[in-house]
Design an enzyme around this catalytic site. Sequence first.
Site, PDB file in Angstrom:
ATOM      1  N   ARG A  25       0.822  -1.220   0.000  1.00  0.00           N
ATOM      2  CA  ARG A  25       0.000   0.000   0.000  1.00  0.00           C
ATOM      3  C   ARG A  25       0.857   1.271   0.000  1.00  0.00           C
ATOM      4  O   ARG A  25       0.430   2.299   0.536  1.00  0.00           O
ATOM      5  CB  ARG A  25      -0.959   0.037   1.198  1.00  0.00           C
ATOM      6  CG  ARG A  25      -2.030  -1.026   1.160  1.00  0.00           C
ATOM      7  CD  ARG A  25      -3.235  -0.569   0.339  1.00  0.00           C
ATOM      8  NE  ARG A  25      -4.133  -1.687   0.105  1.00  0.00           N
ATOM      9  CZ  ARG A  25      -5.253  -1.923   0.787  1.00  0.00           C
ATOM     10  NH1 ARG A  25      -5.635  -1.103   1.724  1.00  0.00           N
ATOM     11  NH2 ARG A  25      -5.998  -2.962   0.505  1.00  0.00           N
ATOM     12  N   ARG A  29      -3.429   6.382   1.033  1.00  0.00           N
ATOM     13  CA  ARG A  29      -4.023   7.606   1.595  1.00  0.00           C
ATOM     14  C   ARG A  29      -3.128   8.359   2.562  1.00  0.00           C
ATOM     15  O   ARG A  29      -3.405   9.499   2.891  1.00  0.00           O
ATOM     16  CB  ARG A  29      -5.340   7.240   2.284  1.00  0.00           C
ATOM     17  CG  ARG A  29      -6.449   6.926   1.310  1.00  0.00           C
ATOM     18  CD  ARG A  29      -7.558   6.134   1.954  1.00  0.00           C
ATOM     19  NE  ARG A  29      -7.090   4.786   2.270  1.00  0.00           N
ATOM     20  CZ  ARG A  29      -7.837   3.838   2.806  1.00  0.00           C
ATOM     21  NH1 ARG A  29      -9.089   4.094   3.137  1.00  0.00           N
ATOM     22  NH2 ARG A  29      -7.342   2.635   3.038  1.00  0.00           N
ATOM     23  N   ARG A  38      -6.437  10.924  -6.315  1.00  0.00           N
ATOM     24  CA  ARG A  38      -7.705  10.195  -6.180  1.00  0.00           C
ATOM     25  C   ARG A  38      -8.888  11.144  -6.331  1.00  0.00           C
ATOM     26  O   ARG A  38      -9.884  10.810  -6.970  1.00  0.00           O
ATOM     27  CB  ARG A  38      -7.773   9.463  -4.848  1.00  0.00           C
ATOM     28  CG  ARG A  38      -8.957   8.499  -4.796  1.00  0.00           C
ATOM     29  CD  ARG A  38      -9.123   7.845  -3.443  1.00  0.00           C
ATOM     30  NE  ARG A  38      -9.436   8.830  -2.422  1.00  0.00           N
ATOM     31  CZ  ARG A  38      -9.783   8.527  -1.171  1.00  0.00           C
ATOM     32  NH1 ARG A  38      -9.832   7.263  -0.795  1.00  0.00           N
ATOM     33  NH2 ARG A  38     -10.041   9.470  -0.309  1.00  0.00           N
ATOM     34  N   ASP A  75      -6.634  -3.348  -7.577  1.00  0.00           N
ATOM     35  CA  ASP A  75      -7.173  -3.995  -6.376  1.00  0.00           C
ATOM     36  C   ASP A  75      -7.476  -5.456  -6.668  1.00  0.00           C
ATOM     37  O   ASP A  75      -7.811  -5.809  -7.804  1.00  0.00           O
ATOM     38  CB  ASP A  75      -8.443  -3.290  -5.892  1.00  0.00           C
ATOM     39  CG  ASP A  75      -8.766  -3.678  -4.452  1.00  0.00           C
ATOM     40  OD1 ASP A  75      -8.190  -3.065  -3.534  1.00  0.00           O
ATOM     41  OD2 ASP A  75      -9.554  -4.624  -4.245  1.00  0.00           O
ATOM     42  N   TYR A 152     -14.529 -12.649  -0.207  1.00  0.00           N
ATOM     43  CA  TYR A 152     -15.252 -11.398  -0.504  1.00  0.00           C
ATOM     44  C   TYR A 152     -16.442 -11.652  -1.425  1.00  0.00           C
ATOM     45  O   TYR A 152     -17.499 -11.039  -1.276  1.00  0.00           O
ATOM     46  CB  TYR A 152     -14.309 -10.372  -1.143  1.00  0.00           C
ATOM     47  CG  TYR A 152     -13.324  -9.778  -0.153  1.00  0.00           C
ATOM     48  CD1 TYR A 152     -13.701  -8.724   0.671  1.00  0.00           C
ATOM     49  CD2 TYR A 152     -12.036 -10.282  -0.034  1.00  0.00           C
ATOM     50  CE1 TYR A 152     -12.815  -8.185   1.594  1.00  0.00           C
ATOM     51  CE2 TYR A 152     -11.136  -9.753   0.875  1.00  0.00           C
ATOM     52  CZ  TYR A 152     -11.527  -8.705   1.692  1.00  0.00           C
ATOM     53  OH  TYR A 152     -10.653  -8.185   2.599  1.00  0.00           O
TER      54      TYR A 152
HETATM   55  O1  CP3 Z   1      -0.047  -2.326  -2.357  1.00  0.00           O
HETATM   56  C1  CP3 Z   1      -0.367  -1.442  -3.172  1.00  0.00           C
HETATM   57  O2  CP3 Z   1      -0.191  -0.229  -2.960  1.00  0.00           O
HETATM   58  C2  CP3 Z   1      -0.943  -1.872  -4.501  1.00  0.00           C
HETATM   59  C3  CP3 Z   1      -2.362  -1.684  -4.667  1.00  0.00           C
HETATM   60  C4  CP3 Z   1      -3.279  -2.522  -3.806  1.00  0.00           C
HETATM   61  C5  CP3 Z   1      -4.488  -2.035  -3.267  1.00  0.00           C
HETATM   62  N1  CP3 Z   1      -5.150  -3.082  -2.701  1.00  0.00           N
HETATM   63  C6  CP3 Z   1      -4.959  -0.644  -3.341  1.00  0.00           C
HETATM   64  C7  CP3 Z   1      -6.043  -0.211  -2.449  1.00  0.00           C
HETATM   65  C8  CP3 Z   1      -3.182  -3.873  -3.482  1.00  0.00           C
HETATM   66  C9  CP3 Z   1      -2.059  -4.853  -3.734  1.00  0.00           C
HETATM   67  C10 CP3 Z   1      -4.377  -4.207  -2.795  1.00  0.00           C
HETATM   68  C11 CP3 Z   1      -4.668  -5.556  -2.336  1.00  0.00           C
HETATM   69  C12 CP3 Z   1      -5.900  -5.821  -1.608  1.00  0.00           C
HETATM   70  N2  CP3 Z   1      -7.123  -5.247  -1.778  1.00  0.00           N
HETATM   71  C13 CP3 Z   1      -6.026  -6.829  -0.629  1.00  0.00           C
HETATM   72  C14 CP3 Z   1      -4.928  -7.779  -0.200  1.00  0.00           C
HETATM   73  C15 CP3 Z   1      -3.954  -7.144   0.726  1.00  0.00           C
HETATM   74  C16 CP3 Z   1      -4.519  -6.792   2.076  1.00  0.00           C
HETATM   75  O3  CP3 Z   1      -4.617  -5.588   2.354  1.00  0.00           O
HETATM   76  O4  CP3 Z   1      -4.836  -7.711   2.858  1.00  0.00           O
HETATM   77  C17 CP3 Z   1      -7.347  -6.808  -0.167  1.00  0.00           C
HETATM   78  C18 CP3 Z   1      -7.934  -7.699   0.901  1.00  0.00           C
HETATM   79  C19 CP3 Z   1      -8.043  -5.815  -0.912  1.00  0.00           C
HETATM   80  C20 CP3 Z   1      -9.477  -5.449  -0.839  1.00  0.00           C
HETATM   81  C21 CP3 Z   1      -9.662  -4.065  -0.391  1.00  0.00           C
HETATM   82  N3  CP3 Z   1      -9.351  -2.948  -1.135  1.00  0.00           N
HETATM   83  C22 CP3 Z   1     -10.162  -3.625   0.845  1.00  0.00           C
HETATM   84  C23 CP3 Z   1     -10.608  -4.532   1.983  1.00  0.00           C
HETATM   85  C24 CP3 Z   1     -10.160  -2.234   0.826  1.00  0.00           C
HETATM   86  C25 CP3 Z   1     -10.743  -1.319   1.867  1.00  0.00           C
HETATM   87  C26 CP3 Z   1      -9.858  -1.181   3.038  1.00  0.00           C
HETATM   88  C27 CP3 Z   1      -9.132   0.124   2.975  1.00  0.00           C
HETATM   89  O5  CP3 Z   1      -7.911   0.127   3.174  1.00  0.00           O
HETATM   90  O6  CP3 Z   1      -9.815   1.134   2.728  1.00  0.00           O
HETATM   91  C28 CP3 Z   1      -9.599  -1.817  -0.410  1.00  0.00           C
HETATM   92  C29 CP3 Z   1      -9.370  -0.447  -0.867  1.00  0.00           C
HETATM   93  C30 CP3 Z   1      -7.998  -0.100  -1.343  1.00  0.00           C
HETATM   94  N4  CP3 Z   1      -7.207  -0.884  -2.142  1.00  0.00           N
HETATM   95  C31 CP3 Z   1      -7.320   1.133  -1.119  1.00  0.00           C
HETATM   96  C32 CP3 Z   1      -6.101   1.070  -1.798  1.00  0.00           C
HETATM   97  C33 CP3 Z   1      -5.058   2.151  -1.905  1.00  0.00           C
HETATM   98  C34 CP3 Z   1      -7.893   2.314  -0.343  1.00  0.00           C
HETATM   99  C35 CP3 Z   1      -8.874   2.965  -1.244  1.00  0.00           C
HETATM  100  C36 CP3 Z   1      -8.943   4.467  -1.105  1.00  0.00           C
HETATM  101  O7  CP3 Z   1      -8.083   5.173  -1.664  1.00  0.00           O
HETATM  102  O8  CP3 Z   1      -9.899   4.912  -0.466  1.00  0.00           O
END
Ligand code: CP3
Length: 344
Positions: A25, A29, A38, A75, A152
Amino acid sequence: MNHTKTLMRTLAGETLDIPPVWMMRQAGRYLPEYRATRAKAGDFLSLCYNPELAAEVTLQPIRRYGFDAAILFADILLVPQALGADLWFVAGEGPRLSPVTTADDIARLRPADEVHETLQPIYETVRILSAELPVETTLIGFAGAPWTVATYMVAGRGTPDQGPAHALRAENPAAFDALIALITDATIDYLARQIDAGAEVVKLFDSWAGSLTGPDFNRYSLEPIRNITQAIKTRYPHVPVIAFPREAGKNYVGFAQATGADCVALDNSVDAEWAAEKVQIDGCVQGNLAPRHMVTGGQELIDETRRIVKAFSGGPHIFNLGHGITPDADPDNVQRMLDAVRQG
Ligand code: CP3
């Protein structure tokens, strides 16, 4: 090939004096420039599907910190969406999907060989990054592992215990296996196209592997990851695979050998000294600083970073967090962590 890239050298089994470093990540944010981009895209999913802006946020942490690797901005839930599930994000809560709970729901999903149609913008992001990244920076593509993606899809949201997926696999194993098989095929196609577009390494995120115990761990986490890894290795023998069976505990032992993965990523619940002895003995490991140090900082951040670097110094190691950096992290703490890794 790629011998100037520290991450590629480490994945090939070299032990470097200073481990390569990146953060899960890292485009996120906690960075003001991410929040600005974003906002320009409108929302998170629009950002994922906008190749120019998705490439821009991928590059932001590389410019700011000079990480050794960039991870594609996308994602894991884009694959279920491409399979036909509705997907949206609720601010402050997380993802929502139209749930898939019956054999009929699964039968109505799109076939795996069609997912690439809606995923084209993601491959375009990879092509842009492949052209724009500094030569020393490795580009990592990724997907969710089938079990985590299925949790999910079945629940229609994130859950504390993955209860709905556990219930479906217990009540209707044939339907659940069909879902796992479909996600596996779609994921192989998705990763292959990322590689064709320029991804140099691929990573599989099995965030909820830790909820599987006994034979279920092998059946739903290890085996699908092995099947995907083998399929990728058959087509792309030189592309390293990183597997992240998060919170697998003692199941981390032997995971790389059993799946064929080149590197196992460790979450921060495992002790680095234990993992060096039991997991790194088979090859490269990645991890595993607790993300909270990026919020709290101080001497503990430095001490923990040094301890982890030292624990894994006897073999190939990629420094990373044990899970994604959180939105409340202080960007200055990221620099402090990097300095501690690179300058000791
Ligand atoms: O690592 C990176 O920066 C690459 C991009 C990436 C994202 N999600 C961007 C993201 C990667 C590799 C993921 C993987 C992901 N997504 C996983 C596996 C890794 C982990 O965290 O366990 C999972 C379970 C998801 C599903 C997901 N996406 C969830 C549960 C959420 C909401 C939780 C949160 O942090 O808000 C997301 C949103 C998400 N994916 C964001 C980002 C940068 C936040 C979105 C935003 O900008 O509001």
